[in-house]
Write an enzyme that holds these catalytic residues in place. Structure first.
Site, PDB file in Angstrom:
ATOM      1  N   ASP A  45       0.853  -1.194   0.000  1.00 36.93           N
ATOM      2  CA  ASP A  45       0.000   0.000   0.000  1.00 36.93           C
ATOM      3  C   ASP A  45       0.889   1.244   0.000  1.00 36.93           C
ATOM      4  OD1 ASP A  45      -2.436   1.300  -0.078  1.00 36.93           O
ATOM      5  OD2 ASP A  45      -2.600   1.433   2.093  1.00 36.93           O
ATOM      6  N   HIS A  57      -4.041  13.947   0.576  1.00 44.20           N
ATOM      7  CA  HIS A  57      -4.295  13.080   1.735  1.00 44.20           C
ATOM      8  C   HIS A  57      -3.146  13.180   2.739  1.00 44.20           C
ATOM      9  CE1 HIS A  57      -5.422   9.696   4.219  1.00 44.20           C
ATOM     10  NE2 HIS A  57      -4.257   9.128   3.977  1.00 44.20           N
ATOM     11  N   GLU A  79      -9.314   3.891  -2.517  1.00 42.96           N
ATOM     12  CA  GLU A  79      -8.062   3.636  -3.213  1.00 42.96           C
ATOM     13  C   GLU A  79      -8.318   2.936  -4.545  1.00 42.96           C
ATOM     14  OE1 GLU A  79      -4.765   2.105  -1.012  1.00 42.96           O
ATOM     15  OE2 GLU A  79      -5.517   2.806   0.924  1.00 42.96           O
TER      16      GLU A  79
HETATM   17 MN    MN Z   1      -4.339   2.521   2.641  1.00 38.58          MN
END
Ligand code: MN
Length: 426
Positions: A136, A143, A211
């Site tokens: 990830d 963000h 995402e």
């Molecule tokens: Mn994440």
């Protein structure tokens, strides 16, 4: 080099595609489905239906392609993906050709059509890939800045490495679940400050993360790198990804080694792999990167993709509420840079590895990709369409991610990525 022939906006299918469908003939995403009476098969979506590639193979429609029948009777796309990018492009070209309104080969064989087409709402979709390693990233500047402002110093919201390194961590592959799988609210250690003692309880700050994830073909062996110029050849396709997060658990545990139990209790993946080939027409330039990146992270051409993204929360009863509208093009680091960075030390990449973008927030309020940001650490509750409020996700809420690219009358959609939160287990 196989030409990508399936993206022509003029193509039409003999299978009816409802207006506004995510799955016109220009998309043809791959997935894995099963019926009550059959083993899992590889399929492609077309309109409200899917086409069974195992059945096509048996009937001889996939002749002169490198795929075996076993590749199509599989509970993941990995066997197909092992044949590589050009083979998957040929396969999508073939399915496109069979579904074209001007091609009678399959269209006019009613007894075959009956056996290869299924209604999507009458089958079960499975996790489309057997996920190998899961990484990830943290590649949305908005963000990262929002989180930095909330938890650190607004003047130094981005850490010193952020604009030099596509920051990432290794997550847990085995807790990635297919859209529609409910998850229990996780329990864990929570501590609001370093001066108090931790308590054990269900998380009070359960969040989603909007995402987009991509899945890789077999990469290079350990020790070798994939450059930004080569990266496209190693990316099969993209999916929507909800990287559920327990913010209170995360905050107490993440120093010094990063996220752990606040993240690994489950992540939700959408069922259709939209190929990078299908998304090529929607390439766009990203924001200029300043300061200049190191040479191994430089890239040429438009490597971002314009994909409109939306998040809604559906309470147990009452209407859903849209809480975010963002876009994949807001990413600071693109997938090519992520893959080049991931392998620059010689780290290997294998068929079925999943690399996720990190939470995708846009620059404006309304485009934030997590409740943490939308409700600004709980200080700005969101009013839902049923009159209730949310600062984080409540039990029995369903979080639904959707996304699509659109241009020249063609809409390339992802379907939906949804998951319901059940109460914590006692
Ligand atoms: Mn994440």
């Amino acid at each position: 080099m196989v030409e990508n022939k399936a993206n022509d906006p003029a193509l039409r299918s003999w299978v009816e595609v409802p207006a506004g469908s995510d799955f016109p003939i220009q998309n043809l995403p791959f997935g894995i489905f099963r019926t009550e009476s059959q083993l899992p098969h590889v399929c492609c979506a077309i309109g409200d239906k899917l086409i069974d590639l195992k059945a096509l193979h048996v009937m001889g429609y996939l002749e002169n392609l490198p795929f075996t029948l076993d590749d199509m009777v599989s509970d993941s796309l990995n066997r197909c993906m092992r044949h590589g990018k050009m083979a998957m492009r040929e396969l999508r070209n073939r399915v496109s050709k069979l579904l074209r309104s001007d091609m009678p080969d399959l269209r006019d064989k009613e007894h075959h059509v009956r056996q290869v087409l299924f209604n999507q709402n009458e089958v079960q979709m499975l996790l489309p890939i057997k996920v190998g390693d899961y990484t990830d990233f943290y590649s949305s500047e908005d963000h990262a800045r929002n989180v930095g402002i909330m938890f650190r110093d607004p003047a130094k919201a981005l850490l010193p490495n952020w604009k030099h390194i596509p920051v990432g961590y290794h997550g847990r592959a085995s807790s990635i679940v297919i859209s529609g799988t409910p998850l229990h609210r996780p329990c864990g250690q929570i501590n609001a400050s370093d001066e108090t003692l931790p308590t054990y309880s269900p998380t009070k700050q359960l969040d989603f993360e909007l995402e987009v994830a991509f899945v890789t073909f077999d990469g290079k062996p350990l020790g070798q790198r994939i450059s930004t110029a080569e990266a496209d050849d190693y990316i099969f396709g993209l999916m929507l990804f909800n990287d559920w997060s327990a913010r209170d658990i995360q905050r107490w545990e993440y120093v010094p080694l990063g996220p752990f139990l606040g993240k690994n209790f489950g992540s939700t993946l959408s069922p259709w792999v939209v190929t990078l080939d299908a998304l090529e027409p929607f390439r766009t330039s990203g924001k200029a990167q300043e300061p200049a990146v190191l040479p191994y992270l430089e890239f040429e051409g438009d490597k971002h993709i314009d994909i409109a993204l939306e998040v809604s929360i559906q309470p147990a009863e009452g209407p859903a509420t849209v809480v975010s509208q963002s876009n994949f093009k807001h990413m600071y680091w693109n997938m090519n840079q992520q893959l080049a960075h991931h392998t620059v030390n010689g780290c290997n990449m294998r068929c079925g590895d999943l690399l996720a973008s990190g939470t995708i927030s846009g620059p404006a309020e309304g485009s934030y990709g997590s409740m943490l940001e939308i409700a600004w650490k709980g200080t700005k509750p969101v009013t839902m369409n049923d009159g209730s409020t949310r600062t984080f996700i409540q039990d029995h809420d369903t979080v639904i991610l959707t996304g699509h690219a659109q241009k020249d009358g063609v809409r390339i959609g992802f379907g939906s990525c949804s998951g319901t939160i059940l109460p914590a287990l006692s």
